[in-house]
Design a protein around this motif. Structure first.
Motif, PDB file in Angstrom:
ATOM      1  N   LEU A   1     -49.494 -21.827 -22.781  1.00 51.86           N
ATOM      2  CA  LEU A   1     -49.342 -21.665 -23.633  1.00 51.86           C
ATOM      3  C   LEU A   1     -48.038 -21.114 -23.260  1.00 51.86           C
ATOM      4  O   LEU A   1     -47.849 -20.976 -22.839  1.00 51.86           O
TER       5      LEU A   1
ATOM      6  N   GLY B   1     -54.648 -23.207 -27.994  1.00 53.13           N
ATOM      7  CA  GLY B   1     -55.441 -21.489 -28.542  1.00 53.13           C
ATOM      8  C   GLY B   1     -56.005 -21.869 -29.823  1.00 53.13           C
ATOM      9  O   GLY B   1     -56.113 -21.639 -29.719  1.00 53.13           O
TER      10      GLY B   1
ATOM     11  N   GLU C   1     -62.149 -17.666 -16.649  1.00 53.67           N
ATOM     12  CA  GLU C   1     -61.353 -18.198 -17.546  1.00 53.67           C
ATOM     13  C   GLU C   1     -61.583 -19.589 -17.540  1.00 53.67           C
ATOM     14  O   GLU C   1     -61.082 -20.389 -17.645  1.00 53.67           O
TER      15      GLU C   1
ATOM     16  N   LYS D   1     -61.023 -21.621 -21.156  1.00 51.30           N
ATOM     17  CA  LYS D   1     -59.844 -20.186 -21.675  1.00 51.30           C
ATOM     18  C   LYS D   1     -57.921 -20.037 -20.649  1.00 51.30           C
ATOM     19  O   LYS D   1     -57.516 -19.915 -21.066  1.00 51.30           O
TER      20      LYS D   1
ATOM     21  N   ASP E   1     -55.977 -22.375 -22.394  1.00 48.21           N
ATOM     22  CA  ASP E   1     -55.396 -21.986 -23.168  1.00 48.21           C
ATOM     23  C   ASP E   1     -54.265 -21.275 -23.675  1.00 48.21           C
ATOM     24  O   ASP E   1     -53.024 -21.986 -24.068  1.00 48.21           O
ATOM     25  N   LYS E   2     -54.617 -20.292 -21.718  1.00 49.37           N
ATOM     26  CA  LYS E   2     -53.911 -19.396 -21.784  1.00 49.37           C
ATOM     27  C   LYS E   2     -52.913 -19.833 -20.466  1.00 49.37           C
ATOM     28  O   LYS E   2     -51.423 -19.977 -20.991  1.00 49.37           O
ATOM     29  N   GLY E   3     -52.903 -20.713 -20.040  1.00 48.17           N
ATOM     30  CA  GLY E   3     -52.179 -21.434 -18.714  1.00 48.17           C
ATOM     31  C   GLY E   3     -50.827 -22.202 -19.524  1.00 48.17           C
ATOM     32  O   GLY E   3     -49.825 -22.087 -19.066  1.00 48.17           O
TER      33      GLY E   3
END
Length: 82
Positions: free
Chosen positions: A55, A42, A71, A48, A51-53
């Motif tokens: 979390l 994060g 992304e 990106k 970071d999103k996948g």
């Protein structure tokens, strides 16, 4: 329950990067001499999609991330990886 990945978590994962259109593997932490991939979740230190996948993943969980170009590395990808 295993701990979840949150913003600021120190993450260590194994990963394999594959070009969807060709099936070519461009990166793998399981091929020698590679090691697990480490980063802080994060914080924008990775693409990106990572970071999103990752979390909210739990320790030991296996996920398959399909990361869209916007992304990841952009429409042209990462040239060295084909």
């Amino acid at each position: 329950d295993a701990a979840k990945v949150t913003i600021g978590s120190e993450v260590e994962v194994h990963a394999k990067g594959t070009v969807v259109q060709t099936g070519n593997i461009f990166w793998s932490t399981r091929n020698e001499p590679s090691h697990p991939f480490k980063y802080t979740a994060g914080k924008g230190n990775v693409i990106k999609g990572w970071d999103k996948g990752v979390l909210d993943a739990r320790v030991g969980e296996v996920r398959r991330l399909v990361i869209p170009a916007h992304e990841g590395y952009g429409e042209k990808g990462f040239p060295a990886w084909g």
